[in-house]
Scaffold this active site. Structure first.
Site, mmCIF file in Angstrom:
data_model
loop_
_atom_site.group_PDB
_atom_site.id
_atom_site.type_symbol
_atom_site.label_atom_id
_atom_site.label_comp_id
_atom_site.label_asym_id
_atom_site.label_seq_id
_atom_site.Cartn_x
_atom_site.Cartn_y
_atom_site.Cartn_z
ATOM 1 N N PHE A 128 2.204 -49.975 -4.515
ATOM 2 C CA PHE A 128 2.743 -48.617 -4.625
ATOM 3 C C PHE A 128 1.669 -47.633 -4.203
ATOM 4 O O PHE A 128 0.560 -47.650 -4.736
ATOM 5 C CB PHE A 128 3.209 -48.295 -6.046
ATOM 6 C CG PHE A 128 3.819 -46.914 -6.142
ATOM 7 C CD1 PHE A 128 5.125 -46.677 -5.728
ATOM 8 C CD2 PHE A 128 3.069 -45.836 -6.597
ATOM 9 C CE1 PHE A 128 5.671 -45.397 -5.780
ATOM 10 C CE2 PHE A 128 3.612 -44.556 -6.648
ATOM 11 C CZ PHE A 128 4.914 -44.340 -6.244
ATOM 12 N N ASP A 215 -6.952 -48.112 -3.053
ATOM 13 C CA ASP A 215 -6.176 -47.150 -3.831
ATOM 14 C C ASP A 215 -6.511 -47.388 -5.299
ATOM 15 O O ASP A 215 -5.979 -48.308 -5.926
ATOM 16 C CB ASP A 215 -4.676 -47.339 -3.543
ATOM 17 C CG ASP A 215 -3.794 -46.385 -4.333
ATOM 18 O OD1 ASP A 215 -4.276 -45.813 -5.332
ATOM 19 O OD2 ASP A 215 -2.613 -46.232 -3.965
ATOM 20 N N LYS A 244 -4.465 -39.217 -10.615
ATOM 21 C CA LYS A 244 -4.100 -39.433 -12.012
ATOM 22 C C LYS A 244 -5.140 -38.935 -13.033
ATOM 23 O O LYS A 244 -5.167 -37.765 -13.345
ATOM 24 C CB LYS A 244 -3.743 -40.906 -12.224
ATOM 25 C CG LYS A 244 -2.416 -41.262 -11.507
ATOM 26 C CD LYS A 244 -1.735 -42.485 -12.059
ATOM 27 C CE LYS A 244 -0.281 -42.530 -11.610
ATOM 28 N NZ LYS A 244 -0.034 -43.371 -10.442
HETATM 29 C C1 LIG Z 1 0.634 -43.045 -9.162
HETATM 30 C C2 LIG Z 1 0.115 -43.741 -7.967
HETATM 31 C C3 LIG Z 1 0.197 -43.167 -6.691
HETATM 32 C C4 LIG Z 1 0.909 -41.865 -6.417
HETATM 33 O O1 LIG Z 1 0.345 -40.798 -7.077
HETATM 34 P P1 LIG Z 1 1.155 -39.395 -7.142
HETATM 35 O O2 LIG Z 1 0.177 -38.466 -7.805
HETATM 36 O O3 LIG Z 1 2.388 -39.640 -7.941
HETATM 37 O O4 LIG Z 1 1.465 -38.997 -5.750
HETATM 38 C C5 LIG Z 1 -0.369 -43.864 -5.638
HETATM 39 N N1 LIG Z 1 -0.978 -45.044 -5.823
HETATM 40 C C6 LIG Z 1 -1.069 -45.629 -7.034
HETATM 41 C C7 LIG Z 1 -1.763 -46.940 -7.173
HETATM 42 C C8 LIG Z 1 -0.508 -45.014 -8.142
HETATM 43 O O5 LIG Z 1 -0.563 -45.608 -9.341
#
Ligand SMILES: *Cc1c(COP(=O)(O)O)cnc(C)c1O
Length: 390
Positions: A128, A215, A244
């Site tokens: 994701f 990420d 986050k």
């Molecule tokens: C939450 C998340 C995202 C997206 O972040 P947003 O602030 O909602 O755009 C991308 N990568 C990972 C691994 C995430 O947990």
């Protein structure tokens, strides 16, 4: 009554009005224990006094100017992130998806620099990366993509935790420029790859001159027991994204880079109105200070061991529990069948949890919880699982 919100979320029938630490209160003053932290955002809990002070002071001083000008708090936060990570430069955005967009743009510019007209990025099944068009195209979940075709091109998808699959791509494709990967898949169900996976990806990237782009939006900022999950593996990425927990609830994203990637975004190639504004960066600095002062990396690791032991004791030999996966305060308990109803059942017991990937109970508690609060989480979740499976 007419619903004035777009119906894109299926919300639980509850709304919280105030919080303190790991506790939240709803509109009837019922109290709940938060084992989710707004999905790994409020790592320092709710209403942390130092965060409050930082927000108030910055609001009294300066909220926003523009990236047309220098921004001292942005510079300071970049310096701090660089010192903690060993990266070289930082671009600030407002969310995770935007941080990943910057990473994807860096990869594409790098490809074009090398004479590749259609540079490709290797991405993983089950990943994701966000909800913008490029990041949903990178995401390895058809549900996130469905209906939004045509997708952004230039992604090659392989199985997660499968080095041979990446090696096969290396043999077949000549226009790969980067790998984008979560060091632990969060939305994918707290999928923890083999211990040698990241080092082997690093080696493949070195061998083929690809950028390793991690990420760390869910895994970073002390949640895994280190500042960043990759620091458990003695490797360094070329690009890393954060968001986050960096703002503990104030929106911020960051894309860090080192080496040739560090100077790829030249004037005119990228930008953001809000990105790196004085408020967000002041809060980011405060978040990092608190983690340091309160030793929260170590605390997350300790608590992770406590959850591991507690859940193993309570669930080890229970038929229907497929796997318990824990690294720091990234906690996943996979069952052998879908269990979405557990979220509401936990809420009725005063506990906020999450179910992801259909059958993985996911806990991402604040790093500031007490041992007693951890034990309460273990007890409540274990009892729910026992009931559910019996
Ligand atoms: C939450 C998340 C995202 C997206 O972040 P947003 O602030 O909602 O755009 C991308 N990568 C990972 C691994 C995430 O947990």
């Amino acid at each position: 009554m007419k619903n004035t919100l777009m119906p894109n979320y299926s919300r639980l029938p509850i709304s919280f009005i105030h919080g303190k630490g790991a506790q939240l209160w709803d509109d009837t003053e019922q109290v709940y224990l938060d084992a989710l932290s707004g999905i790994s955002v409020c790592n320092l809990g709710h209403a942390h006094p130092a965060i409050r002070d930082a927000i108030c002071e910055q609001a009294e001083t300066l909220l926003h100017t523009s990236n047309i000008y220098g921004i001292d708090k942005q510079q300071k936060l970049a310096d701090k992130l660089v010192a903690l990570s060993g990266m070289e430069t930082v671009f600030f955005a407002n969310s995770g998806a935007e941080a990943n967009e910057a990473a994807i743009k860096i990869a594409r510019l790098t490809g074009h620099q090398r004479g590749l007209s259609l540079p490709k990025i290797i991405v993983m099944e089950g990943s994701f990366h966000g909800r913008t068009l490029a990041t949903l195209s990178a995401t390895g979940n058809r549900k996130v993509q469905a209906g939004f075709e045509p997708l952004v091109q230039g992604f090659i998808r392989v199985a997660y935790n499968d080095i041979e699959a990446v090696e096969r791509v290396a043999k077949q494709e000549t226009d790969v420029v980067a790998i984008l990967v979560e060091p632990i898949q969060g939305e994918g169900g707290i999928q923890i790859p083999d211990a040698d996976y990241l080092p082997r990806l690093r080696a493949l990237c070195d061998q083929h001159n690809w950028l390793l782009m991690l990420d760390e939006i869910q895994t970073g900022i002390a949640r895994s027991g280190r500042w960043f999950e990759h620091q458990h593996h003695n490797i360094k990425p070329d690009v890393m994204t954060l968001a986050k927990a960096l703002g503990n609830g104030v929106p911020i994203g960051a894309c860090l880079a080192v080496g040739e990637a560090a100077s790829r975004l030249q004037p005119g190639t990228h930008g953001s109105t809000f990105g790196g504004n004085p408020l967000a960066c002041r809060v980011g600095l405060t978040v990092l200070d608190i983690i340091e002062q309160e030793n929260l990396c170590q605390r997350a690791a300790e608590l992770g061991a406590r959850f591991q032991q507690g859940f193993e004791q309570a669930l080890q030999d229970l038929p229907g529990v497929s796997e318990i996966r824990i690294k720091g305060l990234l906690i996943g308990i996979e069952l052998d069948k879908p269990c979405p109803e557990l979220v509401m059942q936990a809420l009725e017991q005063g506990l906020l949890i999450n179910v992801t990937a259909g059958q993985v109970i996911r806990l991402l508690p604040p790093l500031i919880i007490s041992d007693a609060q951890a034990d309460e989480m273990i007890k409540t979740v274990s009892a729910l699982i026992h009931d559910f499976l019996s």
